[in-house]
Scaffold this motif. Structure first.
Motif, PDB file in Angstrom:
ATOM      1  N   LEU A  13       0.822  -1.213   0.000  1.00 35.05           N
ATOM      2  CA  LEU A  13       0.000   0.000   0.000  1.00 35.05           C
ATOM      3  C   LEU A  13       0.855   1.263   0.000  1.00 35.05           C
ATOM      4  O   LEU A  13       0.585   2.210  -0.751  1.00 35.05           O
ATOM      5  CB  LEU A  13      -0.942   0.011   1.202  1.00 35.05           C
ATOM      6  N   MET A  14       1.880   1.267   0.825  1.00 29.06           N
ATOM      7  CA  MET A  14       2.746   2.446   0.905  1.00 29.06           C
ATOM      8  C   MET A  14       3.476   2.671  -0.421  1.00 29.06           C
ATOM      9  O   MET A  14       3.623   3.808  -0.871  1.00 29.06           O
ATOM     10  CB  MET A  14       3.742   2.296   2.056  1.00 29.06           C
ATOM     11  N   THR A  15       3.894   1.597  -1.055  1.00 27.06           N
ATOM     12  CA  THR A  15       4.579   1.697  -2.345  1.00 27.06           C
ATOM     13  C   THR A  15       3.607   2.176  -3.421  1.00 27.06           C
ATOM     14  O   THR A  15       3.944   3.011  -4.255  1.00 27.06           O
ATOM     15  CB  THR A  15       5.211   0.344  -2.721  1.00 27.06           C
ATOM     16  N   TRP A  16       2.399   1.655  -3.372  1.00 26.92           N
ATOM     17  CA  TRP A  16       1.361   2.060  -4.327  1.00 26.92           C
ATOM     18  C   TRP A  16       1.055   3.544  -4.181  1.00 26.92           C
ATOM     19  O   TRP A  16       0.982   4.286  -5.157  1.00 26.92           O
ATOM     20  CB  TRP A  16       0.126   1.194  -4.083  1.00 26.92           C
ATOM     21  N   LEU A  17       0.890   3.998  -2.928  1.00 29.55           N
ATOM     22  CA  LEU A  17       0.627   5.415  -2.676  1.00 29.55           C
ATOM     23  C   LEU A  17       1.824   6.278  -3.075  1.00 29.55           C
ATOM     24  O   LEU A  17       1.650   7.392  -3.569  1.00 29.55           O
ATOM     25  CB  LEU A  17       0.270   5.637  -1.202  1.00 29.55           C
ATOM     26  N   ALA A  18       3.036   5.772  -2.873  1.00 26.97           N
ATOM     27  CA  ALA A  18       4.239   6.506  -3.281  1.00 26.97           C
ATOM     28  C   ALA A  18       4.272   6.687  -4.790  1.00 26.97           C
ATOM     29  O   ALA A  18       4.654   7.758  -5.291  1.00 26.97           O
ATOM     30  CB  ALA A  18       5.496   5.770  -2.805  1.00 26.97           C
ATOM     31  N   VAL A  57       0.057   7.924   6.803  1.00 29.67           N
ATOM     32  CA  VAL A  57      -0.897   8.255   5.746  1.00 29.67           C
ATOM     33  C   VAL A  57      -1.950   9.201   6.317  1.00 29.67           C
ATOM     34  O   VAL A  57      -2.144   9.283   7.527  1.00 29.67           O
ATOM     35  CB  VAL A  57      -1.591   6.999   5.147  1.00 29.67           C
ATOM     36  N   LEU A  58      -2.598   9.883   5.396  1.00 29.53           N
ATOM     37  CA  LEU A  58      -3.703  10.776   5.736  1.00 29.53           C
ATOM     38  C   LEU A  58      -4.956  10.250   5.051  1.00 29.53           C
ATOM     39  O   LEU A  58      -4.870   9.621   3.994  1.00 29.53           O
ATOM     40  CB  LEU A  58      -3.415  12.195   5.246  1.00 29.53           C
ATOM     41  N   LEU A  70      -0.073   9.503   1.183  1.00 23.03           N
ATOM     42  CA  LEU A  70       1.058   9.506   2.102  1.00 23.03           C
ATOM     43  C   LEU A  70       1.061  10.808   2.892  1.00 23.03           C
ATOM     44  O   LEU A  70       0.750  11.870   2.358  1.00 23.03           O
ATOM     45  CB  LEU A  70       2.383   9.368   1.350  1.00 23.03           C
ATOM     46  N   ALA A  71       1.453  10.726   4.138  1.00 19.24           N
ATOM     47  CA  ALA A  71       1.513  11.912   4.984  1.00 19.24           C
ATOM     48  C   ALA A  71       2.779  12.720   4.738  1.00 19.24           C
ATOM     49  O   ALA A  71       2.824  13.914   5.049  1.00 19.24           O
ATOM     50  CB  ALA A  71       1.435  11.511   6.459  1.00 19.24           C
ATOM     51  N   LYS A 131      16.227   1.744   4.745  1.00 23.29           N
ATOM     52  CA  LYS A 131      15.512   1.796   3.466  1.00 23.29           C
ATOM     53  C   LYS A 131      14.224   2.593   3.643  1.00 23.29           C
ATOM     54  O   LYS A 131      13.578   2.549   4.682  1.00 23.29           O
ATOM     55  CB  LYS A 131      15.207   0.387   2.978  1.00 23.29           C
ATOM     56  N   THR A 132      13.855   3.297   2.567  1.00 14.43           N
ATOM     57  CA  THR A 132      12.637   4.112   2.596  1.00 14.43           C
ATOM     58  C   THR A 132      11.579   3.511   1.669  1.00 14.43           C
ATOM     59  O   THR A 132      11.870   2.624   0.856  1.00 14.43           O
ATOM     60  CB  THR A 132      12.923   5.552   2.133  1.00 14.43           C
ATOM     61  N   VAL A 133      10.383   4.050   1.769  1.00 15.17           N
ATOM     62  CA  VAL A 133       9.314   3.658   0.851  1.00 15.17           C
ATOM     63  C   VAL A 133       9.713   4.020  -0.580  1.00 15.17           C
ATOM     64  O   VAL A 133       9.440   3.262  -1.517  1.00 15.17           O
ATOM     65  CB  VAL A 133       7.972   4.313   1.258  1.00 15.17           C
TER      66      VAL A 133
END
Length: 144
Positions: A13-18, A57-58, A70-71, A131-133
């Motif tokens: 999800l985080m990768t998708w939002l990124a 996330v927001l 992403l926030a 490592k980051t998103v």
């Protein structure tokens, strides 16, 4: 026993939002993310709520711009933060049964494993803190 996929879904999800952030697309409905993961939107919202609680996330409700984003910039979100948001329990657990008090192995295995488990979990956290998103998105898009 099956493995828990919450962390994998959270990273997804985080990768998708990124990726959406990279393309200047904001406020993605959970139903769209559920399609990517090929699961129920309710499950996705449960994961997203954990990420929201961790301020990763927001969410915006109602109207044309309802959804999630992403926030912060993906390059500012460590994978460790995602891990800590969704994994509230230790990665490894001890026996759920009472061990044989007459067995030397049974009496010593838990203290011995506890040290191993702490070392392994610390190694995982150390790796995730480097490592980051955005790194994960880059690897995802480049097939590595």
């Amino acid at each position: 026993m099956s493995a828990n996929s919450r962390l994998t879904v959270a990273f997804h999800l985080m990768t998708w939002l990124a990726n959406k952030q990279l393309n200047n697309i904001e406020w993605i409905p959970s139903e769209q993310m559920a399609t990517s993961v090929n699961t129920n939107a309710v499950f996705i919202r449960r994961i997203l709520s954990l990420l929201k609680k961790a301020k990763l996330v927001l969410v915006q409700h109602g109207g044309n711009h309802a959804g999630w984003k992403l926030a912060r910039k993906a390059s500012d979100i460590l994978l460790l933060e995602v891990f800590e948001a969704v994994e509230s329990k230790p990665l490894f657990d001890m026996h759920h049964s009472i061990l044989n008090p007459a067995c030397h192995i049974a009496q010593g295995i838990q203290p011995a494993l506890q040290d191993v488990y702490i070392d392994v979990e610390n190694s995982i956290k150390r790796e995730l803190s480097q490592k980051t998103v955005a790194d994960l998105l880059n690897r995802t898009l480049n097939g590595r």
